[in-house]
Every structure is written in structure tokens, then in C-alpha cells.
Design a protein around this motif. Sequence first.
Motif, PDB file in Angstrom:
ATOM      1  N   ILE A 123     -64.615  -4.781   3.929  1.00 39.20           N
ATOM      2  CA  ILE A 123     -64.240  -3.544   3.269  1.00 39.20           C
ATOM      3  C   ILE A 123     -64.541  -2.385   4.203  1.00 39.20           C
ATOM      4  N   ARG A 124     -63.875  -1.270   3.994  1.00 34.33           N
ATOM      5  CA  ARG A 124     -64.013  -0.140   4.890  1.00 34.33           C
ATOM      6  C   ARG A 124     -65.424   0.447   4.828  1.00 34.33           C
ATOM      7  N   ASP A 125     -65.864   1.018   5.936  1.00 36.00           N
ATOM      8  CA  ASP A 125     -67.144   1.714   5.961  1.00 36.00           C
ATOM      9  C   ASP A 125     -66.954   3.179   6.317  1.00 36.00           C
ATOM     10  N   MET A 126     -65.699   3.604   6.498  1.00 36.03           N
ATOM     11  CA  MET A 126     -65.389   5.005   6.763  1.00 36.03           C
ATOM     12  C   MET A 126     -63.959   5.269   6.302  1.00 36.03           C
ATOM     13  N   CYS A 127     -63.736   6.373   5.616  1.00 37.48           N
ATOM     14  CA  CYS A 127     -62.365   6.726   5.242  1.00 37.48           C
ATOM     15  C   CYS A 127     -62.173   8.223   5.423  1.00 37.48           C
ATOM     16  N   VAL A 128     -60.934   8.590   5.723  1.00 38.11           N
ATOM     17  CA  VAL A 128     -60.562   9.982   5.932  1.00 38.11           C
ATOM     18  C   VAL A 128     -60.063  10.557   4.617  1.00 38.11           C
ATOM     19  N   ASN A 129     -60.454  11.789   4.300  1.00 35.12           N
ATOM     20  CA  ASN A 129     -59.966  12.381   3.056  1.00 35.12           C
ATOM     21  C   ASN A 129     -58.492  12.738   3.182  1.00 35.12           C
ATOM     22  N   ALA A 130     -57.833  12.950   2.044  1.00 37.57           N
ATOM     23  CA  ALA A 130     -56.388  13.178   2.028  1.00 37.57           C
ATOM     24  C   ALA A 130     -56.001  14.429   2.799  1.00 37.57           C
ATOM     25  N   GLU A 131     -56.894  15.398   2.880  1.00 35.14           N
ATOM     26  CA  GLU A 131     -56.607  16.628   3.605  1.00 35.14           C
ATOM     27  C   GLU A 131     -56.814  16.475   5.110  1.00 35.14           C
ATOM     28  N   ARG A 132     -57.408  15.348   5.517  1.00 35.80           N
ATOM     29  CA  ARG A 132     -57.688  15.037   6.924  1.00 35.80           C
ATOM     30  C   ARG A 132     -58.537  16.108   7.598  1.00 35.80           C
ATOM     31  N   THR A 133     -59.564  16.545   6.873  1.00 30.89           N
ATOM     32  CA  THR A 133     -60.518  17.494   7.442  1.00 30.89           C
ATOM     33  C   THR A 133     -61.910  16.889   7.597  1.00 30.89           C
ATOM     34  N   GLY A 134     -62.094  15.675   7.106  1.00 31.34           N
ATOM     35  CA  GLY A 134     -63.407  15.061   7.189  1.00 31.34           C
ATOM     36  C   GLY A 134     -63.367  13.606   6.782  1.00 31.34           C
ATOM     37  N   VAL A 135     -64.530  12.969   6.829  1.00 33.90           N
ATOM     38  CA  VAL A 135     -64.633  11.555   6.516  1.00 33.90           C
ATOM     39  C   VAL A 135     -65.775  11.319   5.544  1.00 33.90           C
ATOM     40  N   VAL A 136     -65.685  10.213   4.846  1.00 28.90           N
ATOM     41  CA  VAL A 136     -66.799   9.688   4.054  1.00 28.90           C
ATOM     42  C   VAL A 136     -67.243   8.411   4.741  1.00 28.90           C
ATOM     43  N   VAL A 137     -68.536   8.283   4.981  1.00 28.71           N
ATOM     44  CA  VAL A 137     -69.037   7.175   5.779  1.00 28.71           C
ATOM     45  C   VAL A 137     -70.263   6.566   5.113  1.00 28.71           C
ATOM     46  N   THR A 138     -70.422   5.268   5.268  1.00 31.89           N
ATOM     47  CA  THR A 138     -71.580   4.556   4.745  1.00 31.89           C
ATOM     48  C   THR A 138     -72.783   4.784   5.647  1.00 31.89           C
ATOM     49  N   GLY A 139     -73.935   4.985   5.061  1.00 29.57           N
ATOM     50  CA  GLY A 139     -75.161   5.162   5.839  1.00 29.57           C
ATOM     51  C   GLY A 139     -76.308   4.366   5.268  1.00 29.57           C
ATOM     52  N   ARG A 140     -77.139   3.827   6.151  1.00 23.52           N
ATOM     53  CA  ARG A 140     -78.323   3.077   5.723  1.00 23.52           C
ATOM     54  C   ARG A 140     -79.570   3.773   6.248  1.00 23.52           C
ATOM     55  N   GLU A 141     -80.517   3.969   5.350  1.00 21.29           N
ATOM     56  CA  GLU A 141     -81.761   4.609   5.744  1.00 21.29           C
ATOM     57  C   GLU A 141     -82.725   3.585   6.319  1.00 21.29           C
ATOM     58  N   GLU A 142     -83.763   4.076   7.007  1.00 18.92           N
ATOM     59  CA  GLU A 142     -84.673   3.201   7.732  1.00 18.92           C
ATOM     60  C   GLU A 142     -85.536   2.343   6.818  1.00 18.92           C
ATOM     61  N   SER A 143     -85.699   2.756   5.564  1.00 22.38           N
ATOM     62  CA  SER A 143     -86.657   2.092   4.689  1.00 22.38           C
ATOM     63  C   SER A 143     -86.193   0.741   4.170  1.00 22.38           C
ATOM     64  N   GLY A 144     -84.919   0.393   4.304  1.00 28.73           N
ATOM     65  CA  GLY A 144     -84.456  -0.888   3.790  1.00 28.73           C
ATOM     66  C   GLY A 144     -82.981  -1.082   4.053  1.00 28.73           C
TER      67      GLY A 144
END
Length: 685
Positions: free
Chosen positions: A291-312
Motif C-alpha cells: 500500500i502507498r506510504d506517500m500520496c499527493v493531494n489533488a491540488e498538487r501542492t503537498g503530500v501526506v506521508v507515513t511517519g514512524r517515531e523512535e519509540s516503537g
Amino acid sequence: MPPALTISEALKDESCWHFAGTHSDEGWTCAWVARRRGWGDDLLLQRPSQPPLVVASRAKVAGPPVFFEDGDFAVVIDGALKVGSSYGNFGNLVIEPAKGETMRGSIRWVGDAFLVIVKRADGRECLRRYSWTSRGDFDEVYVASKGGSIGSFDGWPGSSAVALVHRLANAMVAEVIVVDEAGQRSVARDGRVEYAPPSVGCLVNDIPGTNGRRQLVCRFGGHDVASGVGAKLFADDAADAPQRLADGPTSGLVHGLFVLDRDATRWERVDIQTPDFQRVDVAARSYGPPIRDMCVNAERTGVVVTGREESGVGEALYEVEFSVSGDRSTGMISRIGFDPGEQGAVAPVAAVRLADVLFVKRSPDSWGDLHAVKSSSFPDDRLTYTMPLALAAKLRAPDQVKLDDGCHALVYWPTTEIGGDDDDDDTMGTDNNAVTVRPLVWGHGGPLCSHALEPAPLFQWLADLGHVVVVPHFPGSVGFGLAHMDAVCGDGCGKKDFESVCAAGTWCLKEDGLRPPEGISVDRSRGVGYAGHSWGGYLGLLAATRAESPFSCVVASAGIADWNVQQKCTEVRYYDRWLMGGWVYEEAVRPRVARANPEPVVRVPLLLAHGQADTDCPFAQINTFAEKAASPLLETLFLEGEGHGPSGWSEEHRKAYFEAIERFLRQNLKPWNCVDNPHGDVTAY
């Protein structure tokens, strides 16, 4: 408490993946693929406030559908591209490749054309642009090198320009390629594709003064910052060039999110941090479906991305909106406002605006469900329920712990009372009201993978049999930094990782190690067991044959027994070359091979399982090992006609494999008694 997980439930190999979605004034329209063992793929479509509709059944769905503005969608089914309506019926537009060709993977709709990957009759992969108005007409945008492949790709609306990821053959290396009016050029190299495959997104910045300048954003697994933009393409015959990058030091590689600056001369890293200033790893991906881990918004001005923190290994979503300030590209970062609660793995599916996002969340009791969030101030709304509630109730979230050697681990406890009222050994030496479990360390495969907070029926089933299952992320595991992953190659192969699983076993034996929930106690009277498949099976062979091993019994499945045979016969030779740090016949590598090979001297009870048609870890080496190591301590389960992974085995053989593990652990890890563990079929008198 719910009843224990049954073996038939643990054997199920169903999942939901390939999610997609679009938004209208009525709300989100969603699509997803349910893969059912022995059945094929079902494509389901759900419109707002309506139950899911099955639009294709028993099919082979290559990737997620792509939606148009009016809610219609396109998808590759059974090797052909088809267009359907938001009401579930397919229209007349069907694009089929030529004879001997196959469409595969996801597709993109850019402007008035489809971008799709095709495997040609000559075996090479290519990216094609199919016209919407002229069915079947296409342009060949890019052809992968011999043995190479095409991964993530995207295009700029209103332009013929395309960005794509080209993974080279026989190397852990990929290039980011831009194809436009100026031709084909490499703008970056990624030297650690196995850490996280690169993902690209095409942006259009509409800030006044930028003239709608194109931007390229990429999530890298190991960005070669020294190579610069416009680096020379690797030629097909430059066999050693990509390998040099794969073999090179980690210090020159950086993982994370990058954006190409406005002058297209350098990559700028976008640092994402938590409110308490912990850096978030957006390249850390868990072992799971594609499954995707990054997608571009419909306006193509930014992205939504998955992030993992150091704690787990819990994941969250972050939105990054890009702008141009002076001569630099900058990103405004915020965390999407839902409470992950360390509950699972998430991935963005679609975004209308950066505050209006559809995403999938996988958790221990969910195969993957679609959620929507409207803004950072609103909670997320769950849209689908894919796992049967009866099964979900039997799966428990694991504990996350840090072991003595600093490695992260998941710990699975039972969800129910083990056995029945007559199962006397479960309370032996403990409070009669407590459920008693025995420690078992499970070594994951790969080794370049990791486990997330997602469904784990095998581990839960083992826990419900009377074990506490510890799954360590030993060196080689991805998601914990490049240095941690690279520690398993070369001199660390079969050493750093083995030392770590041994440390996990020793930790299980400590009185202050495992901390059971209320009502559960840990019995260490017969020591600690070990089990693993693939790379975990290789470590199991070391655990059964090395004197320094703390394990009292071992299950080794589909492992490596002889590195000479492995490199000679495996179908993934480049991968095993990287792990060993060279070819087995090289003088500098021979001592390493001798150290890494398990000796055929079995020191503890060992169950050796393997598919006889395995071409990943070739069976010949295991058969030879079993003949040399013949011992009353050795049991074998060799499955005729089966390959490497249990998910591809027949139902009969998978059941035999699970039953063999259950019987072996009962006899070698649980205390003996005179009633049921173990007992013969006839009495002695």
C-alpha cells in the motif's frame, strides 16, 4: 475471555489491500481489494452511506483503482485496463496489451491519459502512456534496463513530463528518472532500496512569481546525496557501478523525505519531528501489503506521508505543504489529527486537500480499514470493517519492549485461558489461578524486513497454545535506521543478528525480563524455545548447532544451511551476495563463509522444515545437512512440490506444518506429565 484462536483461523491467508478513494460533495467513494485464499481477488466499491458492492470477483487485480472527478474509476484486472462507473458496472473502454504482454501494478491518470506499467514480450518492463481518446494508442515513456523494474511513478498535469523510479537489476540500487522535453535524465540515486523503495510525487507550485513551477518530492530509503542531480545513468553493461553504491558505506546515504529545489540542482531534506522534537522516520516501513506510504493531494501542492517515531513501530500521518521562499523549497509540516494510539500501521490513500485525507489503518484486529479525517481538529471517521468481528476479538495487540541489547521487540501474550480444566501442566509450580506460558523467540525472515502492529494470527495462535512469543527486530531489520540494517551484511552476517536473537533468549530467561499481564505467569523450567522461517530459519540452524546458544529447542523452517550452495543456486543471488559481502569463492570472503555456515552437529531438539521445490533457499543444502546431522534430536518435515513461503503452500501442507510445530513445542518446551505430554498410543503393560 474469548475462545482461543483455532488452527483453521491461523491458517487463513486473507487480506484487504490496494485501497483507493475519491471525494465528492456527498463524501468519500472508496474501493479496495479483498484477497481470499484459493478464490482470487474481489474488488469492492463503497459509495457514501451505502453498503459495499462487489464489482469484480475471482479476478486478479493488479493494483489500486484510480478515480476520476466524476467518481468513475479505472483499474487493471486480469492483465487489462478497464474503466467502470461509480455505480459498479464496467463501461466499454477496455485496453488490452499485445500478445505476450501484461499490465501490472498501479496506474495513474494524468491530464487526459493513463500511465501504466507493462511487462513486454521480451521480458522488459516499460512505462506507457495510453491516450483516453484513442483506445489502444500509446507512447513508450521509459523502458527499464535488462533485469530492472519500474516502481513508483507520477506525472505533471498539462505536461508530458513524468518522474519514475527505476530499480536496477542485481543491486539494492534505484534511480529517480525524469522524462520530459529535455529527454531522460537521472536526478537521484537510492542505494538502499531494501530499506524503503523510493516513492515520487509531482507537484505544481502556484505561488505568485513561480510561474507554476514544477516540483518533485521523493521519499528515499538511502539517498546518495553525493551523486547530485543529473548524474550519469548506469549503463546496462556497467555491472559493477550499481553494486559499488550498494556495497558502499552508510555514511554517504540518507533516508527520509526530500524535495528538488526550484532550480532543480540539489535535493533538500524535509525534517519531520514530533511536538517533543523527536525526528520521525518517514522511510521506515513495516512488513505488510503493498500500500502507498506517500500520496499527493489533488491540488498538487503537498503530500501526506507515513511517519514512524523512535519509540516503537506505531505509525502516524504527516502532511507537508511545499512552497518556495527565495531560492529554497520549504515544507510546512503538521501531524494529521487522529489518535494512532500506537495501534497499527497507516498509509495515505487519497487527499483532496491536505486537511481532507483518506487513509488505511492496519492494526492487530484489522486487515486494513479505510478512515477519513477532515482536519487536524476533527477525529478520524472509520468507513469500512473488513475483518470478521469473531476473528478480531481473538487477536491481541502485542507489547512493545526494548531488549537488553537495545533492540526493539514485540511480545505476544495469550488472549484466553490455555487448555482446559484437566490441563494440569499449565499450573505446574504456579498459582492455580494463573495461566502459565513458556517463552518462545520467533526470528523473522528477510532479514531486511520488520513486523508492525498488524494482524499476526501465527503469533497469536502460538501464544494461545501456551507460549509467550517474543519477536525481536535484530540487526538487519528495517525501520530502525540504515546502520541497524547494514549491520547484518559482511562480517555481521550470521553474527550480529545471531548474537541479538541469543540476547533475546537470555532476556526471556531473566526473572525481570518478561512482564506478564495479570493472571499469567511464565514457566522457564524447560528453558526458552526458538522458531523462525527463511532468514529466521537460518538463525534457527545456528541456534540448534552453536554452543553459545541459550535455546533449549529449535524450529528452523526454510533456512540456509550452506552458503556455497545458497549463492550458487538461489534465484536472488544479488541479495545473498550483499549479505555475505561478496562471492563465496573470493579469498577475502571464504573465512566469513566458514564462520557463517551452521555445523551439522545438532545440540538441542530440532524440527527442520523445508519445501522440496524451494528456489529461494534451495532444498539441496537442507537435505545434505539433515543427512550429515542425523540424530535422535533431529526431526524433519520435507514438503514435496512446495516452494519457499508457507503462504504459497497447499492447505494440506500448511496444516501439517502448523501441527508439527504445535506437537514439537509441546513435547520439548512444556513440562512432561504422566497424562498427556507426551504419551504413547499404547501402554507398556
